[in-house]
Design an enzyme around this catalytic site. Structure first.
Site, PDB file in Angstrom:
ATOM      1  N   GLU A  48       0.833  -1.208   0.000  1.00 54.41           N
ATOM      2  CA  GLU A  48       0.000   0.000   0.000  1.00 54.41           C
ATOM      3  C   GLU A  48       0.868   1.259   0.000  1.00 54.41           C
ATOM      4  O   GLU A  48       0.508   2.263  -0.602  1.00 54.41           O
ATOM      5  CB  GLU A  48      -0.921   0.017   1.221  1.00 54.41           C
ATOM      6  CG  GLU A  48      -1.963  -1.071   1.209  1.00 54.41           C
ATOM      7  CD  GLU A  48      -2.790  -1.070   2.467  1.00 54.41           C
ATOM      8  OE1 GLU A  48      -3.961  -0.642   2.395  1.00 54.41           O
ATOM      9  OE2 GLU A  48      -2.269  -1.477   3.527  1.00 54.41           O
ATOM     10  N   LYS A  68     -11.020   4.413   2.092  1.00 51.25           N
ATOM     11  CA  LYS A  68     -10.085   3.738   1.186  1.00 51.25           C
ATOM     12  C   LYS A  68     -10.974   3.033   0.166  1.00 51.25           C
ATOM     13  O   LYS A  68     -11.741   2.129   0.503  1.00 51.25           O
ATOM     14  CB  LYS A  68      -9.220   2.743   1.953  1.00 51.25           C
ATOM     15  CG  LYS A  68      -8.158   2.081   1.097  1.00 51.25           C
ATOM     16  CD  LYS A  68      -7.284   1.139   1.915  1.00 51.25           C
ATOM     17  CE  LYS A  68      -6.350   1.957   2.794  1.00 51.25           C
ATOM     18  NZ  LYS A  68      -5.269   1.126   3.374  1.00 51.25           N
TER      19      LYS A  68
END
Length: 127
Positions: A29, A106
Site C-alpha cells: 500500500e 479507502k
C-alpha cells in the site's frame, strides 16, 4: 433582519474529494498507493459572510481543500492518524471552526471484500 439571529447551524463542506495517496499497514500500500475519498463538513458561523459577501468573513473551501491535499500527501499507516492530523490542522488554521465531521474512505481496501470502501470518521463538536 440579522441573519445571525435566524441561522441555527451553518457549514462549509467538501463532498467526495478524491486523492491518490500512500496510506496503509501493508508495505504494498505504501509503494503502490490507492484512491481515497474524503468528505468534510466544518461547522462555523456563516452569517457574517452571508451579509458581507466577503471571503474574509468565512472559512474558504479552497483553503480547506489545500489543507486536505497537504495532509493526504503525507503517508501514514492508519487512516485514523491521517484523520487526526487533518482535524488538528483545521482547528489550528481556522479558530472560528466550531465542529468538524470528517470521513476518509479507502476506495479499494486490500481485504478481499466486495465493497465500495472502508474507512474512518471523526466528529468534533466544540459548540
Amino acid at each position: 433582519m440579522q441573519l445571525k439571529k435566524v441561522i441555527s447551524n451553518s457549514y462549509i463542506y467538501l463532498h467526495d474529494v478524491r486523492f491518490y495517496a500512500y496510506h496503509g499497514v501493508m508495505p504494498q500500500e505504501n509503494r503502490v498507493g490507492g484512491w481515497y475519498t474524503v468528505n468534510l463538513r466544518v461547522a462555523c458561523d456563516l452569517s457574517p459572510a452571508a451579509e458581507s459577501d466577503d471571503v474574509n468573513d468565512t472559512v474558504s473551501y479552497a483553503d480547506l481543500y489545500e489543507l486536505l491535499k497537504r495532509e493526504m500527501a503525507q503517508p501514514s499507516k492508519l487512516l485514523e492518524h491521517v484523520a487526526g492530523r487533518i482535524v488538528k490542522a483545521i482547528c489550528q488554521a481556522f479558530p472560528q471552526v466550531e465542529g468538524v465531521d470528517l470521513s476518509i474512505t479507502k476506495d479499494n481496501p486490500p481485504m478481499g471484500a466486495d465493497c465500495q470502501g472502508a474507512g474512518v470518521q471523526l466528529i468534533i463538536d466544540n459548540r
